[in-house]
Design an enzyme around this catalytic site. Structure first.
Site, PDB file in Angstrom:
ATOM      1  CG  ASP A 148      24.313  -1.437 127.533  1.00 33.62           C
ATOM      2  OD1 ASP A 148      24.790  -1.932 128.808  1.00 33.62           O
ATOM      3  OD2 ASP A 148      23.526  -0.563 127.645  1.00 33.62           O
ATOM      4  CB  SER A 196      23.335   0.445 131.114  1.00 35.54           C
ATOM      5  OG  SER A 196      22.578   1.165 129.829  1.00 35.54           O
TER       6      SER A 196
END
Length: 629
Positions: A475, A342
């Site tokens: 994610d 991320s």
């Protein structure tokens, strides 16, 4: 046309104060001295229009060839527009004459940026290329002025656009000296976080800490001194005046730790000789020497792992800045492998593309207001535009080969979801085989040579409820918010693949693993995570609350980068003789992934800076290991 009244005003002044720009157009059809005539207050019609914020009048005056370089009581018209925070007028002048952005007012020698009274005005000038460190006649930068005027929002904009926090102004004072005298804690923290040295003396030999020790108000004095002490400031007596201390930060070691275990004795500044300078020069290796030694001399590999955490990626930048400063080498040349999830993935790509961490710190502060706009889930457009701007719209993952970089993503088009690594190298062959007996309807992921960098970053950072998925990717934090074990697994599989191909001589053993976190939130007690079938409204409320707490707990457990994830990584490293470093400051408050408040983020960086000072021996050991061949 150039007749003046008893205030020295011409028909042009009157037209500007009226409401009809056509009157002004008629007056300006023929050349006239009245167009640039100053009244008794020293204001030309253009000054007056800027003061009153009449953007259309400014436009007409400029089309009629009104001059921008006539001195008024507060400088040129651009300075007047800045003084009265008339953004539209300032933009109009700059669009007509872009050089006005660099104009100095004859009285103070100050640029328009020195006159900016709020963040919006400062940002407007900086986006158009204004010099952030331009100095006035007295030697003060815009940062000095913003600190003196107690404009915290202006200070933050200047710092995030790269203003030098250690610039020496009038009497050799740095912005930190001025912030101490203003008794503004937030400002002091912000300046230190952005690199202001706590022990730099001014022309009178006074350090910021020494100035703090002279403050008469006891509470203020104690608060400032304890604040400065937490990052190792020494508030001893002034140094010898007249000795220049403004060597560039590139040659001064990190203030919190030095590479020499034993600190050298105090040197009298009057008798500096060659042997006194030796420990300073020894503390750093020039970057070009190290990067040329990189492959030939280093017999082992170094791995850097960066956690996820949204805007808290700022904490990672602060930790890396400390490591870079202490080693004198860019992160890119200290590590052979970089893994990120991320926000950590974005920073891993920034390292790959040779972006400095100080630059990325400023970028994060500037980006958050663009990206976290409105309510969740946020529009993906601003984030994607930012990634394209930083990494290029057509840059492929394999365009830069060293160091080897991997970003984690979650393939969510299958059940169970699968961890995918975006790489800038070809995956080990064992990985290319389907992990499971895969369905023929499942599309294989894009190969590294065809994978766009900005798309990989966007896919790794598609945090659920914050952003919509990027195609089939969620994610990477859902499966590997701390990517350390996955990165070590990947390196092992890559090396095994090399051995199978008969290239075992190219395999290097992993010797150092550095894992950087985005700050540990404080643990808080939870009253109820019970979910049951309710029989009355009170029980329904308890069930709803319990379900919410349970959901939060499940997500937090899945994405927890600390706790057992760190214990497992440390244990595995110890088992196979790898040096393991986990650096992650404890935060005083829980910070959201989409926090936009500058003061909250500065405080988190301050806690990081204190953590760096408290763990300076660990950093020292890490830097020595990273620099050894």
């Amino acid at each position: 046309m150039d007749v003046t009244d008893n205030k020295g005003e011409t028909a042009f002044h009157y037209a500007v104060q009226g409401d009809n720009s056509q009157v002004l157009q008629l007056l300006g059809k023929n050349a006239s001295a009245g167009l640039n005539q100053a009244n008794k207050q020293g204001l030309t019609p253009l000054h007056l229009a800027c003061q009153m914020g009449k953007q259309e009048m400014v436009r007409v005056l400029l089309l009629c060839n009104a001059r921008c370089n006539i001195m008024g009581p507060g400088g040129f018209p651009i300075h007047t527009a800045m003084k009265f925070s008339q953004k539209g007028c300032a933009e109009m002048i700059i669009s007509m004459d872009s050089n006005q952005i660099h104009s100095k007012d004859p009285r103070y020698g100050a640029s328009p940026l020195h006159w900016a009274k709020n963040a919006e005005m400062a940002r407007m000038l900086l986006k158009r290329g204004c010099d952030v460190d331009s100095a006035s006649t007295a030697g003060n930068t815009a940062l000095h002025v913003a600190v003196m005027r107690n404009r915290f929002d202006c200070v933050m904009v200047l710092l995030t656009y790269g203003a030098n926090a250690g610039a020496r102004g009038e009497y050799g004072n740095t912005p930190l000296h001025l912030a101490i005298s203003k008794d503004n804690m937030e400002m002091v923290k912000a300046l230190i976080v952005f690199g202001a040295e706590v022990d730099t003396p001014n022309d009178f030999g006074e350090t910021p800490a020494f100035m703090a020790s002279k403050i008469s108000k006891l509470i203020t004095r104690k608060a400032l001194l304890s604040l400065l002490r937490t990052v190792g400031a020494d508030h001893g007596f002034p140094l010898i005046p007249g000795v220049p201390m403004d060597q560039s930060s590139a040659t001064t070691p990190h203030p919190f730790f030095s590479l020499d275990k034993t600190q050298p004795p105090e040197i009298s500044l009057n008798s500096l000789e060659l042997q006194d300078l030796m420990p300073i020069s020894r503390a750093r290796k020039p970057a070009f020497i190290l990067s040329s030694m990189r492959d030939e001399k280093r017999t082992h590999d170094h791995l850097l792992c960066l956690d996820g955490g949204g805007v808290k990626g700022l904490i990672i930048t602060q930790l890396l800045i400390a490591i870079e400063k202490a080693s004198g080498v860019a992160t890119k040349d200290l590590f052979d492998w970089v893994a990120g999830t991320s926000t950590g993935g974005i920073l891993a790509l920034a390292i790959l593309h040779s972006k400095s961490m100080a630059y990325m710190r400023g970028v994060y502060f500037r980006m958050k207001d663009e990206v976290f706009r409105g309510s969740r889930p946020y529009e993906s457009g601003p984030l994607e535009e930012f990634l394209k701007r930083e990494f290029g719209e057509h840059t492929k993952m394999t365009d830069v080969k060293k160091p080897k970089v991997m970003l984690t993503g979650t393939l969510s088009d299958r059940q169970p979801a699968e961890l995918h690594l975006f790489r800038n190298y070809d995956a080990p062959e064992a990985i290319r085989e389907p992990r499971f007996n895969q369905n023929i309807n499942l599309k294989p992921p894009t190969q590294p040579a065809d994978q766009l960098v900005w798309r990989a970053a966007r896919s790794s950072g598609a945090a659920p409820t914050y952003f919509r998925p990027n195609g089939r990717f969620l994610d990477g934090g859902l499966l590997a918010n701390n990517p350390t074990l996955d990165a070590m697994t990947e390196i092992h599989e890559y090396n095994q693949d090399m051995i199978r191909k008969g290239q075992g001589n190219k395999v290097k053993k992993l010797s150092i693993v550095v894992s950087l976190g985005t700050g540990r939130s404080p643990q808080v007690p939870v009253t109820c995570v019970d979910v049951f079938r309710p029989s009355n409204p009170w029980e329904l409320a308890k069930t709803v609350f319990g379900a919410k707490e349970l959901g939060k707990m499940v997500v937090d457990c899945c994405t927890d980068p600390d706790g057992r994830a760190v214990d497992r990584a440390r244990a595995w490293c110890e088992m196979v003789g790898i040096q393991y470093f986990r650096l992650n400051p404890q935060l005083g408050a829980d910070i959201m992934l989409d926090e936009v408040n500058d003061a909250v983020l500065v405080n988190a960086l301050w806690e990081t800076e204190v953590y760096i000072h408290e763990h300076r021996e660990e950093f020292q050991k890490l830097v020595q290991l990273l620099l050894s061949p």
